[in-house]
Design an enzyme around this catalytic site. Structure first.
Site, PDB file in Angstrom:
ATOM      1  N   GLN A 130     -46.850 131.509  39.938  1.00 22.59           N
ATOM      2  CA  GLN A 130     -48.040 130.973  39.867  1.00 22.59           C
ATOM      3  C   GLN A 130     -48.178 129.721  40.692  1.00 22.59           C
ATOM      4  OE1 GLN A 130     -51.010 132.142  37.928  1.00 22.59           O
ATOM      5  NE2 GLN A 130     -52.062 130.673  39.444  1.00 22.59           N
ATOM      6  N   ARG A 141     -41.396 139.585  32.987  1.00 17.93           N
ATOM      7  CA  ARG A 141     -42.570 138.638  32.416  1.00 17.93           C
ATOM      8  C   ARG A 141     -41.979 138.793  30.520  1.00 17.93           C
ATOM      9  NH1 ARG A 141     -48.902 137.499  32.524  1.00 17.93           N
ATOM     10  NH2 ARG A 141     -47.957 136.503  34.457  1.00 17.93           N
ATOM     11  N   ASP A 185     -55.393 125.385  32.088  1.00 16.39           N
ATOM     12  CA  ASP A 185     -54.827 126.732  31.389  1.00 16.39           C
ATOM     13  C   ASP A 185     -55.628 127.093  30.155  1.00 16.39           C
ATOM     14  OD1 ASP A 185     -53.362 129.107  31.090  1.00 16.39           O
ATOM     15  OD2 ASP A 185     -51.422 128.102  30.861  1.00 16.39           O
TER      16      ASP A 185
HETATM   17  N1  NVA Z   1     -50.071 129.829  29.454  1.00 20.19           N
HETATM   18  C1  NVA Z   1     -50.747 131.086  29.710  1.00 20.19           C
HETATM   19  C2  NVA Z   1     -50.505 131.387  31.166  1.00 20.19           C
HETATM   20  C3  NVA Z   1     -50.980 132.731  31.450  1.00 20.19           C
HETATM   21  C4  NVA Z   1     -50.801 133.301  32.836  1.00 20.19           C
HETATM   22  C5  NVA Z   1     -49.697 131.993  28.842  1.00 20.19           C
HETATM   23  O1  NVA Z   1     -48.408 132.084  28.863  1.00 20.19           O
HETATM   24  O2  NVA Z   1     -50.459 133.042  28.432  1.00 20.19           O
HETATM   25  N1   CP Z   2     -52.046 133.861  35.950  1.00 24.02           N
HETATM   26  C1   CP Z   2     -51.576 134.992  35.639  1.00 24.02           C
HETATM   27  O1   CP Z   2     -49.971 135.171  35.620  1.00 24.02           O
HETATM   28  O2   CP Z   2     -52.496 136.033  35.347  1.00 24.02           O
HETATM   29  P1   CP Z   2     -51.968 137.438  34.716  1.00 24.02           P
HETATM   30  O3   CP Z   2     -51.473 137.138  33.221  1.00 24.02           O
HETATM   31  O4   CP Z   2     -52.939 138.223  34.738  1.00 24.02           O
HETATM   32  O5   CP Z   2     -50.886 137.945  35.350  1.00 24.02           O
END
Ligand code: NVA
Ligand code: CP
Length: 311
Positions: free
Chosen positions: A137, A107, A228
């Site tokens: 996701q 990530r 989101d």
């Molecule tokens: N668009 C959000 C998704 C979190 C799962 C982010 O990147 O923070």
């Molecule tokens: N939706 C999602 O990826 O959640 P987290 O940021 O908690 O992993």
């Protein structure tokens, strides 16, 4: 199924339509307990590394649990605990982790960094969210839609909000399975044009893609309403200033009344109640957000089993 053994998943565009369908079928079988695959690599218990530069609840825990259910082990590697945080080059880190691990979920911010990891590590590399995409996701989202409606092709999904990572992967994922997709975003926050073009190529005229700034146009008659957060991880400083810009895109009872009467509401979570979604809709009868969150585990178990050649 043929399986995805040894492959990377950096983008949903890495999958063919058949591969996506196979993964969703596998995820449904795993959820129903019809099969219980065990993963093994060269006679040992496989190890998944989680190299996360950003916070995570669902992705971290669902990947970990899925790997344990497959008989594997998990090594959590938060950025600050690694030498990456002190500037060790990605190409070096990737070559070293490759020698220890069997699969690596990352990530991070820049999709290009993920590509460098994948280039230098021979093991499967999984996109666990970048600023550009969130493919894992969308595997769970499509599983949730499929189990609700009994199919995917021909349904319409509407995404309201910032046209970034989740919206991009929804565009690609819906195109792969023949779903129509509408993105309603304020001017200046629409999706990346290269991803839109890629989705149109995948859809190949079999489903419609609409980009609009009109939330009602996007919502009218839709089967799935999706939102989101308005400020993603790394954009916290912009959160306050975005609220008035994004307010017309809030999923509330009024907007929901324009959707199909059996429409479901999805949110990748974490949610900011009162901003992109009201508490009433989150907790209401159309909401499938908890099933959606659960499906992260089943869908990623399917992905891991396939990448590790356990199915
Ligand atoms: N668009 C959000 C998704 C979190 C799962 C982010 O990147 O923070
Ligand atoms: N939706 C999602 O990826 O959640 P987290 O940021 O908690 O992993």
């Amino acid at each position: 199924m043929g399986g995805l053994k040894g492959r990377d998943l950096l983008s949903l565009a890495d999958l063919s339509t058949d591969e996506m369908k196979d993964l969703l079928d596998l995820a449904a079988q795993l959820k129903a307990g019809k099969i219980r695959p065990r993963a093994e690599v060269d006679g040992h218990v496989p190890v998944l590394g989680l190299l996360f530069y950003k916070a995570s609840t669902r992705t971290r825990v669902s990947f970990s649990t899925a790997m344990y259910h497959l008989g594997g082990q998990v090594l959590d590697l938060p950025l600050h605990a690694t030498q990456v945080s002190r500037g060790e080059p990605i190409a070096d880190t990737a070559r070293v982790l490759d020698r220890y691990l069997d699969v690596l979920a990352i990530r991070t911010f820049d999709q290009q960094d993920l590509k460098v990891f994948a280039e230098y590590a021979q093991i499967p590399v999984i996109n666990a969210l970048t600023d550009l995409e969130h493919p894992c996701q969308i595997l769970a989202d499509l599983q949730t839609i499929q189990e609700t409606f009994g199919g995917l092709s021909g349904l319409t999904l509407t995404y309201l909000g910032d046209g970034n990572n989740v919206a991009h992967s929804l565009l690609l994922g819906c195109a792969l399975v023949g779903m129509n997709v509408r993105i309603a975003a304020p001017e200046g926050f629409q999706c990346d044009s290269a991803i839109v073009e890629q989705a149109r190529e995948i859809a190949n005229g079999n489903s419609d893609i609409l980009l609009t700034s009109d939330p009602i146009e996007a919502t009218t008659g839709t089967h799935v309403l999706y939102t989101d957060v308005w400020a993603s991880m790394g954009q916290e400083d912009l959160a306050e200033s975005r609220i008035p810009v994004f307010q017309p895109y809030q999923i509330n009872d009024d907007l929901l009344s324009h959707a199909d009467k059996d429409a479901i509401v999805l949110h990748c979570l974490p949610a900011h109640r009162g901003e992109e979604i009201t508490n009433e809709v989150m907790e209401g009868s159309h909401s499938k957000v908890w099933d959606q969150a659960e499906n992260r585990m089943h869908a990623q178990k399917a992905l891991l089993a396939s990448l590790l050649g356990a199915v």
